[in-house]
Each structure stands twice: as structure tokens, then as C-alpha cells.
Design a protein around this motif. Structure first.
Motif, mmCIF file in Angstrom:
data_model
loop_
_atom_site.group_PDB
_atom_site.id
_atom_site.type_symbol
_atom_site.label_atom_id
_atom_site.label_comp_id
_atom_site.label_asym_id
_atom_site.label_seq_id
_atom_site.Cartn_x
_atom_site.Cartn_y
_atom_site.Cartn_z
ATOM 1 N N HIS A 51 0.827 -1.140 0.061
ATOM 2 C CA HIS A 51 0.162 0.062 0.146
ATOM 3 C C HIS A 51 0.800 1.317 -0.051
ATOM 4 O O HIS A 51 0.546 2.321 0.458
ATOM 5 N N HIS B 197 1.741 6.473 2.719
ATOM 6 C CA HIS B 197 0.384 6.871 2.603
ATOM 7 C C HIS B 197 0.183 8.206 2.021
ATOM 8 O O HIS B 197 -0.613 8.925 2.309
ATOM 9 N N HIS C 88 -10.564 -1.769 5.792
ATOM 10 C CA HIS C 88 -9.467 -1.186 6.478
ATOM 11 C C HIS C 88 -9.518 -1.663 8.040
ATOM 12 O O HIS C 88 -10.675 -1.608 8.564
HETATM 13 ZN ZN LIG Z 1 -5.022 3.627 2.615
#
Ligand SMILES: [Zn+2]
Length: 288
Positions: free
Chosen positions: A83, A87, A227
């Protein structure tokens, strides 16, 4: 029966884009206590209960601090994917900085998990026509697939003209990855996001289930995303998060685990890596 793709973007509640826009910068992350155990324990419990394996797109910064979770998830048979590192939306990074995040996160996750990392999801679905170079960067870094292009209109992300099912996405330099967009539903001529997150928490389960059935009829296995912080109703309030952002972050948190467990018993789900060979592979030039 179609097997659909179940994925989790692993980040802390204070690392989301809404928090960043409310003033919580990466430099401030150290002041927050990790809440990852609460969300991930809850997720693992319900995946075990339903006997389902999934894909976890793990943030590099999380892997750095909580490598124990990367190892634990890999040992439990789940797929580890990236990911990014910090971020930061890819639209906010230079091509060089983005390439470094793609490389570094993959290397770190492979070292911790002992397995090849095939997949990537950009923070906040931040690949669109303006940063199509990211597709070449993904191919260069050795990723086989990506799930960052959301074929909808939204205030923070989206490529409304992108295909709704899987396709082979070709970048300006000719690099290509298999692109797997999150689930959407056509309603009154509009493409509605239906892939997970706040949408899953907001809409009734039967409506969500009907979108998954429609995807199966099109031969496009559904790509769903959640999430850890969506399974942690007791997370602290973020300072500065108000109005729409607060609502979007917190709506339906308390009932989310039960709702997902119900969904997992209705359909067949698995990690992305097991579905790659069966997905559509039509070439789409993403520079247009
Ligand atoms: Zn994220």
C-alpha cells in the motif's frame, strides 16, 4: 461459483487521507498509539470463522513498526501486497519519489513475509490519467497487478472513463500491469462505488450483495476492500476531523464486523493472487 477478491488496506486510523487533510502529518504519527491490533485481531477472527484467505495491502510504515503482523498474516496463508510507504497519494509524489516507495515497500514486505509481492494499491486510489507514469513505475518495480484505479467520480479520486472490470493497463512507456478496479454498480446511468469502505458500511447488505451478483454475471469477480480501523469502533476521535470527513470515517463502524461476516457466508472469497489467471486481460492504453 465465482470466487470474489477480499482485500484489506492495512494502515492506522490516523494515517488516512482525511486525517492528513485535517492536519495530522506523518511527522505527528509517532504521538498516536497503535490501534492495529484491535482491527486486525477482529478481522483475523472473522476470516478464521468463515475460513477465508484474503489479500492485505500493507503500508510500508506499518510494516516497519509492526513487522510481526506481516509475518503473522503471511503465516496464516494470506497474501501480502503493498500500500506504498508513507500513505502519500501518488498524485502528490514526483515520479522518482513514487518509484522509491514502490521499490522500498515491496522489498521490505518480501523480506518480512518471505514471499514475492505481486500487488499494489495506491493510497486513496490515487492513479489517474494525470500520473499515468505510475503504471510504468509499477511494471518497472516488478508488480504483476494493481488495484488503484476507481472508475467513478469522487472528490478525492476516480477515473470515470476507466473499465469497470479487470484490464491490462498500459502506461505511456509501454509498461503494463493487470489492473483490477474495486467493485462498482450502475444506477440510473451513473457508476456508483460499491467496493467496500464507507460504502459497505452505509448501504444495506442486500444492495451490496446484488452488486456482487451483477459482477459475477459480467464475469468480473468483485474486488472488495476494507481497513483495520473500520473494525475498531473505540478508536480515538481525530482532532480537526469534522463534518463530512468525520461522518465518512465513522459511519457504521460498530456493526461492521457482523455485516462482513454475513457477506463472507453468502459468497466465495479468496486472495487476489489466486484469481489472476481467470481475469480479463484486454489491453487499455492509459495515456489517453
Ligand atoms: Zn489507505
Amino acid at each position: 461459483m465465482t470466487t470474489h477478491m477480499l482485500t484489506f488496506d492495512v494502515e492506522e486510523f490516523y494515517q488516512v487521507e482525511a486525517a492528513r487533510r485535517a492536519g495530522v502529518s506523518p511527522q505527528m504519527w509517532a504521538v498516536y498509539d497503535s490501534r492495529l491490533d484491535v482491527g486486525l485481531d477482529s478481522i483475523c477472527e472473522l476470516l478464521d470463522a468463515a475460513d477465508v484467505r484474503a489479500t492485505f495491502f500493507i503500508l510500508g510504515e506499518v510494516a516497519r513498526r509492526r513487522g510481526d503482523w506481516v509475518k503473522r498474516l503471511a503465516a496464516a496463508g494470506h497474501e501480502i501486497a503493498s500500500h506504498g510507504m508513507t500513505h502519500t497519494m501518488l498524485t502528490q509524489l514526483s515520479p522518482e519519489a513514487a518509484a522509491a516507495e514502490l521499490r522500498d515497500s515491496k522489498a521490505l514486505l518480501e523480506e518480512l513475509s518471505g514471499e514475492a509481492v505481486l500487488g499494489f494499491r495506491a493510497p486513496t486510489f490515487s492513479i489517474n490519467h494525470t500520473n499515468a507514469w505510475a503504471i510504468d513505475a509499477l511494471a518497472d518495480a516488478g508488480y504483476a497487478y494493481d488495484s488503484s484505479i476507481f472508475p467513478v467520480r469522487h472528490d478525492r479520486y476516480g477515473v470515470p472513463d476507466a473499465p469497470r472490470g479487470a484490464f491490462r493497463c498500459v502506461g505511456p512507456e509501454g509498461g503494463a500491469v493487470l489492473e483490477i478496479p474495486p467493485l462498482t454498480r450502475r444506477v440510473c446511468g451513473m457508476t456508483m462505488p460499491m467496493g467496500g469502505g464507507g460504502y459497505f458500511r452505509l448501504v444495506p447488505l442486500w444492495w451490496f450483495a446484488s452488486a456482487i451478483k451483477a459482477a459475477a454475471r459480467r464475469n468480473d469477480p468483485a474486488m472488495l476492500y476494507f481497513h483495520p480501523w473500520e473494525f475498531d469502533a473505540d478508536q480515538p476521535e481525530l482532532p480537526g476531523l469534522s463534518g463530512l470527513r468525520r461522518w465518512r470515517h465513522r459511519v457504521g463502524l460498530a456493526k461492521n464486523a457482523k455485516k462482513l461476516l454475513k457477506l463472507l457466508t453468502k459468497f466465495s472469497f479468496g486472495p487476489v493472487r489466486d484469481q489472476l489467471d481467470g481475469l480479463k486481460q484486454t489491453d487499455v492504453d492509459f495515456t489517453l
